[in-house]
Write an enzyme that holds these catalytic residues in place. Structure first.
Site, mmCIF file in Angstrom:
data_model
loop_
_atom_site.group_PDB
_atom_site.id
_atom_site.type_symbol
_atom_site.label_atom_id
_atom_site.label_comp_id
_atom_site.label_asym_id
_atom_site.label_seq_id
_atom_site.Cartn_x
_atom_site.Cartn_y
_atom_site.Cartn_z
ATOM 1 N N ASP A 75 -1.951 11.962 -1.709
ATOM 2 C CA ASP A 75 -1.157 10.919 -1.065
ATOM 3 C C ASP A 75 -0.962 9.718 -1.974
ATOM 4 O O ASP A 75 -1.764 9.432 -2.864
ATOM 5 C CB ASP A 75 -1.774 10.494 0.270
ATOM 6 C CG ASP A 75 -3.164 9.909 0.143
ATOM 7 O OD1 ASP A 75 -3.985 10.474 -0.610
ATOM 8 O OD2 ASP A 75 -3.447 8.876 0.787
ATOM 9 N N GLU A 135 -6.398 9.742 1.112
ATOM 10 C CA GLU A 135 -7.349 8.881 0.398
ATOM 11 C C GLU A 135 -6.938 7.419 0.507
ATOM 12 O O GLU A 135 -7.784 6.532 0.654
ATOM 13 C CB GLU A 135 -7.426 9.305 -1.075
ATOM 14 C CG GLU A 135 -8.534 8.616 -1.871
ATOM 15 C CD GLU A 135 -8.122 7.299 -2.527
ATOM 16 O OE1 GLU A 135 -8.999 6.610 -3.084
ATOM 17 O OE2 GLU A 135 -6.911 6.952 -2.491
ATOM 18 N N HIS A 357 0.115 1.314 -7.289
ATOM 19 C CA HIS A 357 0.620 0.627 -6.094
ATOM 20 C C HIS A 357 1.728 -0.374 -6.412
ATOM 21 O O HIS A 357 2.196 -1.066 -5.504
ATOM 22 C CB HIS A 357 -0.507 -0.083 -5.339
ATOM 23 C CG HIS A 357 -1.589 0.828 -4.865
ATOM 24 N ND1 HIS A 357 -2.558 0.421 -3.950
ATOM 25 C CD2 HIS A 357 -1.897 2.113 -5.154
ATOM 26 C CE1 HIS A 357 -3.393 1.416 -3.716
ATOM 27 N NE2 HIS A 357 -2.999 2.462 -4.443
#
Length: 383
Positions: A75, A135, A357
């Site tokens: 993920d 996760e 991210h």
């Protein structure tokens, strides 16, 4: 096809799957199953209750003890409202970098592990692939897979979690516990405060007590524990409540996380806060039966320590050729769960957490090349 070329092709395929945590990862899992089947490797799924997500683990090579677990999560975090300069689901190469969601965190490691399957199947010691889901939202998927691997997999020498560390050895990470607090009030006109209870007012009071706890934890920090920051960190990430300025809020809620280094237990640190919630709940219900406070634990993943991992550390150092002091990281990962499951565990993988991210997430091609050399040495050690 060279192993580096294969790794690049696999990475392109993995990036193309939008496995944002809110989505299913089954298309990616099915692709990996088919890829492994080409080399005669059978995989086992460990699905979630809804059946729309799954872990996968597989033994590549002989069913004997002394192998290595290579673990990564499928993920990725959302790209919503991020300013990307290209399609995040298409790998783009530019100036020695590969751009795309998951290039750094952490599909590049999975691509490397899969690219070397044709070599791993020839070894005298196995590689156990462990690929997880969810996760990024609290390490929710891996525990069920780890529990099955404890009995289904011949005892491995170590578990290696390939989070982005710039191929440096990491022997410690913080744990993460995530909580949600719901506050129900009693709506009334805002001029008649004695006719109702503002959920917002009490939510603010509770959040203030968490801010005070956060400050206390910072003041008691051990500056020599190797973590940055060195203390348990508590942050309130989501808060919402109320319908209008002239209505006492009927409902409010907030979510926070607490990230603890080894040696701290989140629930123990939060015991006074939980008692505060329980006392406030009774006080509010005494006035209005529908009012009150509900405290929920959403996720809980343990930290990683370096105890019992000396052999794993030495093994990974041999593969990286790096002898600098092992690092500790502030983020949480599944490594602590593997360690809790009884596997000596360390972290080492390509890419930097600083790129994770972010919009235009990227990994340096040099990092992928370093990962290739790591896998080449692993093949030699398991031959």
């Amino acid at each position: 096809m060279t192993d580096m070329t294969r790794a690049r092709a696999i990475l392109d395929q993995l990036i193309a799957f939008d496995t944002t945590s809110r989505n299913s990862n089954l298309a990616l899992i099915e692709w990996v199953e088919s890829y492994l089947a080409e080399y005669g490797v059978a995989a086992r799924r460990v699905s979630n209750e809804e059946g729309n997500k799954s872990n996968l683990f597989a033994t590549v090579g002989p069913e004997v003890e002394g192998g290595v677990i290579l673990s990564g999560h499928t993920d990725v975090v959302p790209v919503d409202n991020q300013d990307w300069s290209s399609d995040p689901w298409v790998t783009r190469e530019e100036a020695g970098k590969l751009y795309g969601r998951g290039t750094s965190d952490m599909k590049s490691f999975i691509a490397l592990a899969l690219a070397w399957v044709p070599e791993f199947v020839k070894g005298s010691k196995p590689v156990h692939l462990a690929i997880s889901y969810d996760e990024e939202v609290g390490c929710l998927g891996a525990p069920a897979m780890i529990e099955q691997m404890r009995t289904a997999v011949p005892r491995p020498r170590l578990a290696l979690v390939g989070e982005p560390t710039s191929m440096r050895l990491v022997t410690g990470h913080k744990g993460i516990s995530v909580y949600r607090v719901e506050v129900d009030g009693a709506e009334a006109h805002s001029s008649l405060v004695n006719h109702g209870i503002s959920a917002n007012e009490h939510a603010v009071d509770l959040m203030h007590s968490l801010v005070e706890l956060s400050r206390e934890l910072k003041a008691k920090a051990d500056p020599d524990n190797g973590f940055d920051p060195p203390y348990p960190t508590l942050t309130i990430g989501v808060m919402q409540g109320g319908e209008a300025a002239n209505i006492l809020a009927g409902h409010a809620e907030f979510q926070f996380d607490l990230r603890c280094p080894p040696g701290f237990v989140a629930d123990e640190l939060l015991a006074p806060f939980k008692a505060h919630c329980e006392a406030l709940d009774k006080e509010m219900q005494a006035r209005f039966p529908q009012a009150g406070v509900r405290f929920h634990k959403v996720a809980d993943a343990p930290p990683l320590g370096d105890e019992g991992s000396e052999d794993a550390m030495a093994f990974v150092r041999k593969l990286t050729g790096e002898n600098s002091p092992a690092a500790k990281v502030a983020y949480a990962a599944e490594a602590g769960q593997f360690q809790q499951g009884g596997f000596p565990t360390v972290i080492c993988g390509p890419g930097s957490i600083e790129q994770a991210h972010q919009p235009d997430e990227w990994i340096a091609i040099d990092q992928l090349e370093q990962g290739c050399r790591f896998m080449e040495r692993l093949v030699e050690e398991l031959a």
